[in-house]
Design a protein around this motif. Structure first.
Motif, PDB file in Angstrom:
ATOM      1  N   ILE A  62      -1.498  14.113   0.438  1.00  0.00           N
ATOM      2  CA  ILE A  62      -0.934  13.139   1.383  1.00  0.00           C
ATOM      3  C   ILE A  62      -1.965  12.734   2.441  1.00  0.00           C
ATOM      4  O   ILE A  62      -2.085  11.564   2.784  1.00  0.00           O
ATOM      5  CB  ILE A  62       0.350  13.698   2.040  1.00  0.00           C
ATOM      6  N   HIS A  63      -2.734  13.692   2.926  1.00  0.00           N
ATOM      7  CA  HIS A  63      -3.698  13.432   4.001  1.00  0.00           C
ATOM      8  C   HIS A  63      -5.110  13.144   3.487  1.00  0.00           C
ATOM      9  O   HIS A  63      -6.056  13.115   4.279  1.00  0.00           O
ATOM     10  CB  HIS A  63      -3.710  14.604   4.988  1.00  0.00           C
ATOM     11  N   SER A  64      -5.239  12.968   2.167  1.00  0.00           N
ATOM     12  CA  SER A  64      -6.531  12.660   1.545  1.00  0.00           C
ATOM     13  C   SER A  64      -7.597  13.686   1.922  1.00  0.00           C
ATOM     14  O   SER A  64      -8.737  13.340   2.230  1.00  0.00           O
ATOM     15  CB  SER A  64      -7.000  11.251   1.918  1.00  0.00           C
ATOM     16  N   LEU A 105       9.843  18.685  -3.438  1.00  0.00           N
ATOM     17  CA  LEU A 105       8.598  18.271  -4.086  1.00  0.00           C
ATOM     18  C   LEU A 105       8.644  16.788  -4.435  1.00  0.00           C
ATOM     19  O   LEU A 105       7.676  16.052  -4.201  1.00  0.00           O
ATOM     20  CB  LEU A 105       8.343  19.114  -5.339  1.00  0.00           C
ATOM     21  N   VAL A 106       9.762  16.344  -4.978  1.00  0.00           N
ATOM     22  CA  VAL A 106       9.900  14.932  -5.342  1.00  0.00           C
ATOM     23  C   VAL A 106       9.832  14.051  -4.095  1.00  0.00           C
ATOM     24  O   VAL A 106       9.160  13.016  -4.091  1.00  0.00           O
ATOM     25  CB  VAL A 106      11.206  14.690  -6.133  1.00  0.00           C
ATOM     26  N   SER A 107      10.491  14.467  -3.037  1.00  0.00           N
ATOM     27  CA  SER A 107      10.468  13.704  -1.782  1.00  0.00           C
ATOM     28  C   SER A 107       9.052  13.583  -1.242  1.00  0.00           C
ATOM     29  O   SER A 107       8.618  12.487  -0.835  1.00  0.00           O
ATOM     30  CB  SER A 107      11.375  14.381  -0.758  1.00  0.00           C
ATOM     31  N   GLN A 108       8.321  14.679  -1.231  1.00  0.00           N
ATOM     32  CA  GLN A 108       6.940  14.652  -0.753  1.00  0.00           C
ATOM     33  C   GLN A 108       6.064  13.786  -1.661  1.00  0.00           C
ATOM     34  O   GLN A 108       5.223  13.030  -1.188  1.00  0.00           O
ATOM     35  CB  GLN A 108       6.379  16.073  -0.678  1.00  0.00           C
ATOM     36  N   THR A 109       6.280  13.902  -2.952  1.00  0.00           N
ATOM     37  CA  THR A 109       5.508  13.107  -3.908  1.00  0.00           C
ATOM     38  C   THR A 109       5.803  11.626  -3.723  1.00  0.00           C
ATOM     39  O   THR A 109       4.898  10.789  -3.778  1.00  0.00           O
ATOM     40  CB  THR A 109       5.832  13.554  -5.344  1.00  0.00           C
ATOM     41  N   ARG A 116      -2.572   5.546  -4.770  1.00  0.00           N
ATOM     42  CA  ARG A 116      -3.286   6.823  -4.762  1.00  0.00           C
ATOM     43  C   ARG A 116      -3.170   7.558  -6.096  1.00  0.00           C
ATOM     44  O   ARG A 116      -3.973   8.436  -6.400  1.00  0.00           O
ATOM     45  CB  ARG A 116      -2.748   7.714  -3.640  1.00  0.00           C
ATOM     46  N   PHE A 117      -2.168   7.206  -6.895  1.00  0.00           N
ATOM     47  CA  PHE A 117      -1.967   7.906  -8.164  1.00  0.00           C
ATOM     48  C   PHE A 117      -3.058   7.588  -9.182  1.00  0.00           C
ATOM     49  O   PHE A 117      -3.204   8.303 -10.176  1.00  0.00           O
ATOM     50  CB  PHE A 117      -0.574   7.603  -8.725  1.00  0.00           C
ATOM     51  N   GLN A 118      -3.816   6.541  -8.936  1.00  0.00           N
ATOM     52  CA  GLN A 118      -4.908   6.194  -9.841  1.00  0.00           C
ATOM     53  C   GLN A 118      -6.266   6.670  -9.338  1.00  0.00           C
ATOM     54  O   GLN A 118      -7.282   6.485  -9.989  1.00  0.00           O
ATOM     55  CB  GLN A 118      -4.921   4.688 -10.101  1.00  0.00           C
TER      56      GLN A 118
END
Length: 154
Positions: A62-64, A105-109, A116-118
């Motif tokens: 999340i924070h790279s 986990l799903v909420s955070q994802t 960002r997923f790529q």
């Protein structure tokens, strides 16, 4: 696999897991074969690894930020999951624990921007975030198939 498909797949395991509440305790705790896990152990295994992701991967994604350098003792994590599954916790409580942590986990994802997923993750290989989650989903499905086959053969 894109973010929406990843979210869908991660949520699908919740519905499937909740369907296991009707199993007898005999099959819930029966081992797949001598010396191996049973269904309860696998569900607890999901909890342990979802918790690991929530603590040691998702915040950094999340924070790279780079993942922390930690020693991951897979055997110890899995052994603790099995101990927890057989600690006296009820089937309903274990499944409810799984549902809560998986929803978290799903909420955070879901909070991670789609683009960002790529992007590649910095985990010692060139895997993208989508690829990383695809591997986790394949792992979930492997265990789901294992449990489904066991239930059919029981």
């Amino acid at each position: 696999m894109d973010k929406s498909q990843i979210i869908k797949e991660k949520l699908n395991l919740i519905d499937w897991c909740e369907s296991l509440k009707g199993l007898s305790n005999d099959i819930w705790f029966a081992r797949f074969k001598e010396g191996s896990w049973g269904i309860a152990d696998v569900i607890s295994h999901f909890i342990s690894w979802d918790r690991f992701l929530l603590e040691n991967r998702i915040p950094f994604i999340i924070h790279s930020e780079k993942f922390p350098v930690i020693k991951i003792d897979v055997n110890a994590i899995n052994a603790e999951a099995s101990r927890y599954a057989r600690s006296g916790i009820s089937k309903a409580d274990l499944i409810n624990d799984f549902v809560l942590i998986r929803k978290n986990l799903v909420s955070q994802t879901a909070s991670i921007p789609d683009d960002r997923f790529q992007e590649p993750l910095n985990i010692g290989s060139s895997v993208t975030l989508a690829g990383y989650f695809s591997g986790l989903i394949e792992h979930d499905k492997k265990h789901m198939d294992q449990i489904n086959a066991f239930i059919k053969s029981y």
